[in-house]
Design a protein around this motif. Structure first.
Motif, PDB file in Angstrom:
ATOM      1  N   ARG A   1      41.318  14.521  34.051  1.00 32.99           N
ATOM      2  CA  ARG A   1      41.664  13.638  34.921  1.00 32.99           C
ATOM      3  C   ARG A   1      40.371  12.675  35.140  1.00 32.99           C
ATOM      4  O   ARG A   1      39.509  13.009  36.036  1.00 32.99           O
ATOM      5  CB  ARG A   1      42.232  14.066  35.989  1.00 32.99           C
ATOM      6  CG  ARG A   1      43.007  12.759  36.934  1.00 32.99           C
ATOM      7  CD  ARG A   1      43.351  13.356  38.291  1.00 32.99           C
ATOM      8  NE  ARG A   1      42.178  13.838  39.210  1.00 32.99           N
ATOM      9  CZ  ARG A   1      42.430  14.690  40.241  1.00 32.99           C
ATOM     10  NH1 ARG A   1      43.709  15.324  40.484  1.00 32.99           N
ATOM     11  NH2 ARG A   1      41.919  15.202  40.717  1.00 32.99           N
TER      12      ARG A   1
ATOM     13  N   ASP B   1      47.033  13.960  42.837  1.00 34.18           N
ATOM     14  CA  ASP B   1      46.695  14.948  44.020  1.00 34.18           C
ATOM     15  C   ASP B   1      47.627  16.101  43.557  1.00 34.18           C
ATOM     16  O   ASP B   1      48.857  16.264  43.815  1.00 34.18           O
ATOM     17  CB  ASP B   1      47.291  14.643  45.429  1.00 34.18           C
ATOM     18  CG  ASP B   1      47.293  15.742  46.393  1.00 34.18           C
ATOM     19  OD1 ASP B   1      46.507  16.609  46.056  1.00 34.18           O
ATOM     20  OD2 ASP B   1      47.540  15.200  47.554  1.00 34.18           O
ATOM     21  N   LEU B   2      47.073  17.097  43.061  1.00 35.87           N
ATOM     22  CA  LEU B   2      47.921  18.527  42.585  1.00 35.87           C
ATOM     23  C   LEU B   2      47.753  19.571  43.587  1.00 35.87           C
ATOM     24  O   LEU B   2      48.227  20.830  43.077  1.00 35.87           O
ATOM     25  CB  LEU B   2      47.264  18.746  40.926  1.00 35.87           C
ATOM     26  CG  LEU B   2      47.156  17.704  40.029  1.00 35.87           C
ATOM     27  CD1 LEU B   2      46.795  18.386  38.767  1.00 35.87           C
ATOM     28  CD2 LEU B   2      48.819  17.370  39.936  1.00 35.87           C
ATOM     29  N   GLY B   3      47.350  19.329  44.730  1.00 40.24           N
ATOM     30  CA  GLY B   3      47.589  20.510  45.662  1.00 40.24           C
ATOM     31  C   GLY B   3      46.618  21.592  45.200  1.00 40.24           C
ATOM     32  O   GLY B   3      45.372  21.599  44.965  1.00 40.24           O
TER      33      GLY B   3
ATOM     34  N   GLU C   1      44.529  21.648  42.148  1.00 43.34           N
ATOM     35  CA  GLU C   1      43.006  20.726  42.018  1.00 43.34           C
ATOM     36  C   GLU C   1      42.120  21.446  41.208  1.00 43.34           C
ATOM     37  O   GLU C   1      41.403  21.032  40.877  1.00 43.34           O
ATOM     38  CB  GLU C   1      42.795  20.200  43.397  1.00 43.34           C
ATOM     39  CG  GLU C   1      43.637  18.966  43.705  1.00 43.34           C
ATOM     40  CD  GLU C   1      43.449  17.759  43.002  1.00 43.34           C
ATOM     41  OE1 GLU C   1      42.273  17.501  42.460  1.00 43.34           O
ATOM     42  OE2 GLU C   1      44.293  17.220  42.516  1.00 43.34           O
ATOM     43  N   CYS C   2      42.143  22.898  41.569  1.00 41.16           N
ATOM     44  CA  CYS C   2      40.968  23.631  40.996  1.00 41.16           C
ATOM     45  C   CYS C   2      41.062  23.654  39.546  1.00 41.16           C
ATOM     46  O   CYS C   2      39.989  24.224  39.020  1.00 41.16           O
ATOM     47  CB  CYS C   2      41.119  25.331  41.602  1.00 41.16           C
ATOM     48  SG  CYS C   2      42.769  26.055  41.046  1.00 41.16           S
TER      49      CYS C   2
ATOM     50  N   VAL D   1      41.242  20.798  37.462  1.00 47.00           N
ATOM     51  CA  VAL D   1      40.872  19.498  37.148  1.00 47.00           C
ATOM     52  C   VAL D   1      39.491  19.263  36.769  1.00 47.00           C
ATOM     53  O   VAL D   1      38.835  19.787  37.462  1.00 47.00           O
ATOM     54  CB  VAL D   1      41.562  18.469  38.251  1.00 47.00           C
ATOM     55  CG1 VAL D   1      40.927  17.122  38.127  1.00 47.00           C
ATOM     56  CG2 VAL D   1      42.946  18.271  38.591  1.00 47.00           C
TER      57      VAL D   1
ATOM     58  N   ASP E   1      37.177  16.304  35.902  1.00 45.18           N
ATOM     59  CA  ASP E   1      36.910  14.550  35.996  1.00 45.18           C
ATOM     60  C   ASP E   1      36.109  14.598  34.527  1.00 45.18           C
ATOM     61  O   ASP E   1      35.037  14.862  34.441  1.00 45.18           O
ATOM     62  CB  ASP E   1      36.201  14.300  36.938  1.00 45.18           C
ATOM     63  CG  ASP E   1      35.959  12.772  36.993  1.00 45.18           C
ATOM     64  OD1 ASP E   1      36.209  12.259  35.914  1.00 45.18           O
ATOM     65  OD2 ASP E   1      35.324  12.151  37.842  1.00 45.18           O
TER      66      ASP E   1
END
Length: 179
Positions: free
Chosen positions: A111, A145-147, A150-151, A153, A155
Motif C-alpha cells: 500500500r 484502514d485494515l484494522g 494493518e500489521c 501492510v 508502504d
C-alpha cells in the motif's frame, strides 16, 4: 508436500504484479496467479469489478481463484496470488483452509501512499489497465484502514522493485502473516 499460498494484494498502482512475479521466481517450484486473468476470462457479460453491480461476478471469480490457488499449493507449488483481494474477499480462501490443512496461507498488502498509487496506476499504458482516477482512488480507500490486518501492510511508496521484493521475502521468512 504442500507449499505456501501467498496472497499479495493492495490497490491499483501498488506494484503487486511485478513484485509477485519476482517473488514467485525465487521459489524452486512456483506459480504466479494474476487475478486479472480470471476476470479477463469472462468474454461476455462482464461488469467492471469495481462497480457495485459486479458483486456476484466477483465472488464467482474469487471462488475460481481460490480453487486454483489451493490446487497448485497442495501440489507442492509455492503459489503467489496477485490482485485486489481485500479482507472482504478472504472468506473464499478461509473456507478452503480446512480442506487443505497443510497449505499455509499468507496475506501481504502493498500500500503506497494514495497519491503515489494513483500516479503509478495512471502511468500504465496497457489497454486493459485501469487508469481512471475515480475507481483507483476508491479502491485505495478500501485498503486505507485494515484494522487488525494493518500489521500485514507494507508502504511501498519509496521502494524500488528490488526493495519491495526483499521486504516481501523478509516477511515471508517470518511466521507471520498467516490467515
Amino acid at each position: 508436500m504442500s507449499a505456501d499460498l501467498i496472497i499479495l494484494t493492495g490497490p491499483p498502482g501498488a506494484g503487486k504484479t511485478t513484485t509477485a512475479a519476482q517473488v514467485a521466481r525465487g521459489f524452486p517450484r512456483a506459480v504466479h496467479l494474476h487475478t486479472d486473468d480470471f476476470w479477463h476470462a469472462i468474454v461476455s457479460g462482464a461488469t467492471p469489478p469495481y462497480e457495485p453491480a459486479s458483486e456476484r461476478q466477483n465472488h464467482t471469480v474469487l471462488e475460481a481463484i481460490a480453487a486454483a490457488a489451493f490446487a497448485y499449493a497442495d501440489g507442492g507449488f509455492a503459489t503467489v496470488v496477485d490482485g485486489i483481494v481485500g479482507p472482504w474477499m478472504l472468506d473464499h480462501f478461509r473456507s478452503r483452509m480446512s480442506q487443505y490443512p497443510g497449505v499455509p496461507v499468507r496475506y501481504i498488502v502493498l500500500r503506497p501512499r494514495r497519491a503515489v498509487a494513483l500516479a503509478r496506476a495512471q502511468a500504465r499504458s496497457g489497454a486493459a489497465d485501469l487508469t481512471t482516477a475515480g475507481p483507483i482512488a476508491s479502491m485505495w480507500d478500501q485498503f486505507a484502514d485494515l484494522g487488525a490486518l494493518e500489521c500485514v501492510v507494507l508502504d511501498t511508496s519509496d521502494d524500488t522493485l528490488d526493495e519491495t521484493v526483499a521486504r516481501v521475502i523478509s516477511v515471508l521468512e517470518t511466521d507471520a502473516p498467516r490467515l
